[in-house]
Design an enzyme around this catalytic site. Sequence first.
Site, mmCIF file in Angstrom:
data_model
loop_
_atom_site.group_PDB
_atom_site.id
_atom_site.type_symbol
_atom_site.label_atom_id
_atom_site.label_comp_id
_atom_site.label_asym_id
_atom_site.label_seq_id
_atom_site.Cartn_x
_atom_site.Cartn_y
_atom_site.Cartn_z
ATOM 1 N N ASP A 17 0.865 -1.191 0.000
ATOM 2 C CA ASP A 17 0.000 0.000 0.000
ATOM 3 C C ASP A 17 0.891 1.227 0.000
ATOM 4 O O ASP A 17 1.321 1.684 1.068
ATOM 5 C CB ASP A 17 -0.877 0.035 1.262
ATOM 6 C CG ASP A 17 -2.105 -0.842 1.153
ATOM 7 O OD1 ASP A 17 -2.953 -0.549 0.309
ATOM 8 O OD2 ASP A 17 -2.206 -1.807 1.939
ATOM 9 N N ARG A 25 4.418 3.585 2.886
ATOM 10 C CA ARG A 25 5.168 2.468 3.463
ATOM 11 C C ARG A 25 6.656 2.541 3.113
ATOM 12 O O ARG A 25 7.495 2.135 3.893
ATOM 13 C CB ARG A 25 4.617 1.130 2.935
ATOM 14 C CG ARG A 25 3.096 0.974 3.031
ATOM 15 C CD ARG A 25 2.624 0.825 4.459
ATOM 16 N NE ARG A 25 1.192 0.567 4.538
ATOM 17 C CZ ARG A 25 0.306 1.397 5.064
ATOM 18 N NH1 ARG A 25 0.692 2.547 5.581
ATOM 19 N NH2 ARG A 25 -0.977 1.078 5.102
ATOM 20 N N ARG A 53 -7.255 10.504 1.308
ATOM 21 C CA ARG A 53 -6.838 9.463 0.364
ATOM 22 C C ARG A 53 -7.626 9.554 -0.942
ATOM 23 O O ARG A 53 -7.271 8.902 -1.920
ATOM 24 C CB ARG A 53 -7.030 8.084 0.988
ATOM 25 C CG ARG A 53 -6.264 7.877 2.280
ATOM 26 C CD ARG A 53 -6.715 6.622 3.003
ATOM 27 N NE ARG A 53 -6.363 5.424 2.271
ATOM 28 C CZ ARG A 53 -6.846 4.217 2.550
ATOM 29 N NH1 ARG A 53 -7.744 4.069 3.524
ATOM 30 N NH2 ARG A 53 -6.466 3.173 1.855
ATOM 31 N N LYS A 93 -8.886 1.085 -6.110
ATOM 32 C CA LYS A 93 -9.621 0.600 -4.936
ATOM 33 C C LYS A 93 -10.513 1.724 -4.407
ATOM 34 O O LYS A 93 -10.326 2.890 -4.782
ATOM 35 C CB LYS A 93 -8.640 0.109 -3.862
ATOM 36 C CG LYS A 93 -7.703 1.198 -3.301
ATOM 37 C CD LYS A 93 -6.683 0.612 -2.349
ATOM 38 C CE LYS A 93 -5.852 1.706 -1.718
ATOM 39 N NZ LYS A 93 -4.785 1.172 -0.872
ATOM 40 N N HIS A 94 -11.518 1.422 -3.547
ATOM 41 C CA HIS A 94 -11.951 0.152 -2.990
ATOM 42 C C HIS A 94 -13.327 -0.133 -3.580
ATOM 43 O O HIS A 94 -14.305 0.482 -3.150
ATOM 44 C CB HIS A 94 -12.053 0.226 -1.475
ATOM 45 C CG HIS A 94 -10.827 0.717 -0.777
ATOM 46 N ND1 HIS A 94 -10.479 2.067 -0.695
ATOM 47 C CD2 HIS A 94 -9.846 0.042 -0.128
ATOM 48 C CE1 HIS A 94 -9.348 2.183 -0.003
ATOM 49 N NE2 HIS A 94 -8.934 0.964 0.357
ATOM 50 N N HIS A 124 -12.202 -1.798 8.506
ATOM 51 C CA HIS A 124 -11.318 -2.563 9.379
ATOM 52 C C HIS A 124 -12.076 -3.068 10.612
ATOM 53 O O HIS A 124 -11.689 -4.068 11.214
ATOM 54 C CB HIS A 124 -10.140 -1.707 9.855
ATOM 55 C CG HIS A 124 -9.162 -1.343 8.789
ATOM 56 N ND1 HIS A 124 -9.314 -0.242 7.985
ATOM 57 C CD2 HIS A 124 -8.011 -1.947 8.391
ATOM 58 C CE1 HIS A 124 -8.299 -0.166 7.147
ATOM 59 N NE2 HIS A 124 -7.498 -1.184 7.373
ATOM 60 N N ASP A 155 -9.379 -6.611 -0.515
ATOM 61 C CA ASP A 155 -8.762 -5.896 0.593
ATOM 62 C C ASP A 155 -8.430 -6.944 1.660
ATOM 63 O O ASP A 155 -8.866 -8.095 1.587
ATOM 64 C CB ASP A 155 -9.714 -4.840 1.133
ATOM 65 C CG ASP A 155 -8.992 -3.691 1.836
ATOM 66 O OD1 ASP A 155 -7.790 -3.826 2.120
ATOM 67 O OD2 ASP A 155 -9.643 -2.661 2.097
#
Length: 488
Positions: free
Chosen positions: A77, A85, A148, A178-179, A191, A263
């Site tokens: 990601d 990351r 985002r 995504k998503h 999540h 995901d």
Amino acid sequence: MTTDDIATTAEIARLARGTLLPSFPGATAPRWLLDELEGGLAGVTLFALTGNVPSPESLAALTAQMRKAGDPFVTIDEEGGDVTRLGGHATGSPYPGNAALGAVDDPELTRRVYRSLAAELAEVGVNVNFAPSVDVNTADDNPVIGTRSFGSDPELVARHAAASVAGTQEAGVAACAKHFPGHGATVDDSHLSVPLVDADLELLERRELLPFRAAIAAGTRAVMTGHLNLPAITAGAPATLSHAAITGLLRERLGYRGVIVTDALDMRGASGAIGIPEASVRALIAGADLLCLGPKEGAETVEATLAAIGAAVRAGRLPVARLAAAAERTARLRDWLAEPVRATVDRAAGLAAARRAVRVTGALPGWAGPPLVVRTESSGNIAVGPTPWGLDPWAPGAVRTDGSDGEADRVLDRAKGRGLVVVLRDAHRHAAQRALATALLTARPDTVVVEMGLPVWRPGSAAYVATYGAAAANAQAAAELLGLAGAG
């Protein structure tokens, strides 16, 4: 058991293994993972919080180690901006995120930023990027998308969806839009639960699906599903586990022929009630090709998931042909990734975009000396993680505060005789931030407010700076504008 039975069992295991993207801790591949790669494991998903990415150099060594054992999809990601990351988890990303790019609204600049970001991934051996997020962020209180997203206008998001896919893939890295079908109209985090998207097909076509159509037209090599309940489509199931969403909507209605990735299946929106192995089976039945298992899902989860897939095939729930179709699509993706492509890293694009994204309301005061910079506490979200943010690197002696009772008086006392800057992040979602800023402005109307999230809440009167993101590039752009020490 006959020889044919053994061969069939072995083939099923090979096909099942070719759908899995597990994870592991540390910067070196464990023995079990190398063995699975030799046996045809699809690949891995890398996470900063599990220690996979201590440095670009160590990541390059890790991906080279894995490629000696197999031909893995190395996925990550790396959205730029707040979700980073590749080194940015420690320092902040040199690239602004989608909200800033949407504020600039220059698709060619977006393409340039994503091309450079993907070039950095390619240099360290990452070949699939779980980006861009093409969600249309229509819910201000969305706890997981926010900056985002390129914005709340479907047509704007669609323009930049196409540009970001093109830029990524010009560097030889597969983009993953995504998503699906779109996480922007929710106020819950998948999540933690199954968010509701209360939209019929007509609304989805006008809003959520427009950017996915643009990404598909631009040739995105992958699409990621979201764990979203769309009652009009999925009848209560999360989209990741819904045949109607994946096969009916994405494959048949939108005509998408590339790889579909889930995901992370450890998220409660997918597996909270049924567990990862069963969620994996249902996602495959629905039409997914690759299963992202989650940041803490290693050898034991792989073993349990392979067993569940095998049992589903034997029970007649999951046709072998469904696994074979997934294998055909992932093989085509590997063929595309094998084509030699090289793009040049262009970090100047990131800072240029961040500078163009900054918006100022009101007149900035002139300071005789360095102002006191106050950064408020802001809870991030699980996708973002504990990434550094704020103007602290350009403001020695910056103060951090949680906005609790008495904090405004402490700040005002320290700011006597100096200019004052208060840095917020998504103040519309944090009452303590709004209360602190209001108290400071009441006592010091010359306070400058810097919003590093979405600029939804604005004080009635103040010099106001909106950066549309909290990446290092956004922070530097704001610091330069404010004339802070070390900026520029």
